[in-house]
Design a protein around this motif. Structure first.
Motif, PDB file in Angstrom:
ATOM      1  N   GLN A  48      10.516   3.866  -7.858  1.00 33.66           N
ATOM      2  CA  GLN A  48       9.138   4.227  -7.568  1.00 33.66           C
ATOM      3  C   GLN A  48       8.444   4.779  -8.812  1.00 33.66           C
ATOM      4  O   GLN A  48       7.291   4.441  -9.080  1.00 33.66           O
ATOM      5  CB  GLN A  48       9.085   5.256  -6.438  1.00 33.66           C
ATOM      6  CG  GLN A  48       7.679   5.727  -6.118  1.00 33.66           C
ATOM      7  CD  GLN A  48       7.639   6.715  -4.974  1.00 33.66           C
ATOM      8  OE1 GLN A  48       8.565   6.798  -4.174  1.00 33.66           O
ATOM      9  NE2 GLN A  48       6.564   7.470  -4.896  1.00 33.66           N
ATOM     10  N   SER A  49       9.165   5.572  -9.583  1.00 36.89           N
ATOM     11  CA  SER A  49       8.561   6.159 -10.783  1.00 36.89           C
ATOM     12  C   SER A  49       8.184   5.076 -11.796  1.00 36.89           C
ATOM     13  O   SER A  49       7.157   5.177 -12.464  1.00 36.89           O
ATOM     14  CB  SER A  49       9.486   7.196 -11.418  1.00 36.89           C
ATOM     15  OG  SER A  49      10.703   6.607 -11.803  1.00 36.89           O
ATOM     16  N   SER A  50       9.002   4.024 -11.881  1.00 36.96           N
ATOM     17  CA  SER A  50       8.707   2.918 -12.789  1.00 36.96           C
ATOM     18  C   SER A  50       7.439   2.188 -12.364  1.00 36.96           C
ATOM     19  O   SER A  50       6.569   1.894 -13.187  1.00 36.96           O
ATOM     20  CB  SER A  50       9.892   1.949 -12.831  1.00 36.96           C
ATOM     21  OG  SER A  50       9.545   0.791 -13.558  1.00 36.96           O
ATOM     22  N   VAL A  51       7.340   1.903 -11.072  1.00 36.92           N
ATOM     23  CA  VAL A  51       6.149   1.209 -10.558  1.00 36.92           C
ATOM     24  C   VAL A  51       4.918   2.086 -10.749  1.00 36.92           C
ATOM     25  O   VAL A  51       3.878   1.624 -11.226  1.00 36.92           O
ATOM     26  CB  VAL A  51       6.329   0.819  -9.074  1.00 36.92           C
ATOM     27  CG1 VAL A  51       5.033   0.266  -8.496  1.00 36.92           C
ATOM     28  CG2 VAL A  51       7.447  -0.197  -8.925  1.00 36.92           C
ATOM     29  N   SER A  52       5.028   3.347 -10.409  1.00 35.66           N
ATOM     30  CA  SER A  52       3.899   4.263 -10.528  1.00 35.66           C
ATOM     31  C   SER A  52       3.419   4.364 -11.972  1.00 35.66           C
ATOM     32  O   SER A  52       2.219   4.292 -12.251  1.00 35.66           O
ATOM     33  CB  SER A  52       4.303   5.638 -10.000  1.00 35.66           C
ATOM     34  OG  SER A  52       3.218   6.528 -10.093  1.00 35.66           O
ATOM     35  N   LEU A  73       0.826  -1.210   0.000  1.00 37.01           N
ATOM     36  CA  LEU A  73       0.000   0.000   0.000  1.00 37.01           C
ATOM     37  C   LEU A  73       0.864   1.265   0.000  1.00 37.01           C
ATOM     38  O   LEU A  73       0.549   2.271   0.632  1.00 37.01           O
ATOM     39  CB  LEU A  73      -0.982  -0.002   1.180  1.00 37.01           C
ATOM     40  CG  LEU A  73      -2.031  -1.117   1.120  1.00 37.01           C
ATOM     41  CD1 LEU A  73      -2.926  -1.071   2.342  1.00 37.01           C
ATOM     42  CD2 LEU A  73      -2.849  -1.026  -0.160  1.00 37.01           C
ATOM     43  N   ASN A  74       1.964   1.178  -0.741  1.00 38.67           N
ATOM     44  CA  ASN A  74       2.904   2.286  -0.840  1.00 38.67           C
ATOM     45  C   ASN A  74       3.788   2.020  -2.056  1.00 38.67           C
ATOM     46  O   ASN A  74       4.418   0.958  -2.140  1.00 38.67           O
ATOM     47  CB  ASN A  74       3.736   2.343   0.447  1.00 38.67           C
ATOM     48  CG  ASN A  74       4.697   3.487   0.476  1.00 38.67           C
ATOM     49  OD1 ASN A  74       5.646   3.536  -0.314  1.00 38.67           O
ATOM     50  ND2 ASN A  74       4.479   4.412   1.407  1.00 38.67           N
ATOM     51  N   PHE A  75       3.831   2.961  -2.992  1.00 37.11           N
ATOM     52  CA  PHE A  75       4.609   2.768  -4.214  1.00 37.11           C
ATOM     53  C   PHE A  75       6.104   2.660  -3.917  1.00 37.11           C
ATOM     54  O   PHE A  75       6.803   1.854  -4.517  1.00 37.11           O
ATOM     55  CB  PHE A  75       4.355   3.905  -5.207  1.00 37.11           C
ATOM     56  CG  PHE A  75       3.049   3.773  -5.937  1.00 37.11           C
ATOM     57  CD1 PHE A  75       2.956   3.023  -7.095  1.00 37.11           C
ATOM     58  CD2 PHE A  75       1.905   4.405  -5.469  1.00 37.11           C
ATOM     59  CE1 PHE A  75       1.759   2.889  -7.781  1.00 37.11           C
ATOM     60  CE2 PHE A  75       0.704   4.280  -6.138  1.00 37.11           C
ATOM     61  CZ  PHE A  75       0.630   3.516  -7.298  1.00 37.11           C
ATOM     62  N   HIS A  76       6.589   3.486  -2.995  1.00 40.02           N
ATOM     63  CA  HIS A  76       8.016   3.467  -2.670  1.00 40.02           C
ATOM     64  C   HIS A  76       8.425   2.116  -2.083  1.00 40.02           C
ATOM     65  O   HIS A  76       9.422   1.523  -2.510  1.00 40.02           O
ATOM     66  CB  HIS A  76       8.358   4.596  -1.695  1.00 40.02           C
ATOM     67  CG  HIS A  76       9.781   4.591  -1.252  1.00 40.02           C
ATOM     68  ND1 HIS A  76      10.814   4.978  -2.078  1.00 40.02           N
ATOM     69  CD2 HIS A  76      10.350   4.212  -0.082  1.00 40.02           C
ATOM     70  CE1 HIS A  76      11.955   4.842  -1.428  1.00 40.02           C
ATOM     71  NE2 HIS A  76      11.703   4.383  -0.219  1.00 40.02           N
ATOM     72  N   HIS A  77       7.659   1.613  -1.118  1.00 39.64           N
ATOM     73  CA  HIS A  77       7.982   0.325  -0.491  1.00 39.64           C
ATOM     74  C   HIS A  77       7.849  -0.832  -1.480  1.00 39.64           C
ATOM     75  O   HIS A  77       8.646  -1.772  -1.464  1.00 39.64           O
ATOM     76  CB  HIS A  77       7.109   0.085   0.739  1.00 39.64           C
ATOM     77  CG  HIS A  77       7.387   1.057   1.840  1.00 39.64           C
ATOM     78  ND1 HIS A  77       6.412   1.491   2.706  1.00 39.64           N
ATOM     79  CD2 HIS A  77       8.527   1.693   2.209  1.00 39.64           C
ATOM     80  CE1 HIS A  77       6.937   2.351   3.556  1.00 39.64           C
ATOM     81  NE2 HIS A  77       8.220   2.495   3.275  1.00 39.64           N
ATOM     82  N   ALA A  78       6.842  -0.762  -2.343  1.00 40.43           N
ATOM     83  CA  ALA A  78       6.674  -1.808  -3.361  1.00 40.43           C
ATOM     84  C   ALA A  78       7.861  -1.799  -4.312  1.00 40.43           C
ATOM     85  O   ALA A  78       8.405  -2.856  -4.642  1.00 40.43           O
ATOM     86  CB  ALA A  78       5.367  -1.597  -4.124  1.00 40.43           C
TER      87      ALA A  78
END
Length: 135
Positions: free
Chosen positions: A59-63, A46-51
């Motif tokens: 994080q930018s790639s996941v987002s 439930l957090n882009f940075h942690h994922a």
């Protein structure tokens, strides 16, 4: 639907069928496994940075990948806020089913590997005139 007898007829019949809903985008556009894995990771953390950290990516790639997945599906999977994200109801259903599908794929790979190495299956009873076989 009628049964096609040749390639041209198959193409014609396929074009005549009604369009599928956005939930079937994975079949039409082949959503990447990476997108599905990243959606599961974001749902777990439930957090882009942690994922992203757990996945070893940015994080930018996941987002960006999650946004593209939501656009492809035509539904929001996550509600974003300053403290993180939470699953939408549609996102919860999607992630549950994707997780089950990924589990099935992992089981299929393990099962095939075990079968290939002869570590699973059992000998079928020998029939007269036939060699024993794995079942």
């Amino acid at each position: 639907m009628a049964i096609a007898t040749n390639a041209a007829e198959t193409h014609r019949l396929t074009e005549a069928e009604p369009k599928q809903s956005p939930c079937c985008a994975i079949l039409r556009n082949r959503i990447s496994m990476a997108s599905l894995i990243q959606a599961i990771a974001v749902a777990e953390h439930l957090n882009f940075h942690h994922a992203a950290k757990a996945l070893g990516t940015s994080q930018s790639s996941v987002s960006a990948r999650i946004k593209a997945l939501e656009d492809e599906l035509g539904i929001p999977l996550f509600e974003r806020n300053t403290r993180g994200v939470r699953l939408t109801e549609a996102g919860r259903h999607f992630v549950e089913r994707v997780t089950a599908g990924v589990d099935q794929l992992e089981n299929a790979v393990k099962s095939a590997s075990l079968a290939a190495s002869g570590e699973c299956g059992e000998l079928a009873p020998e029939r007269p005139g036939h060699a024993p076989s794995l079942s």
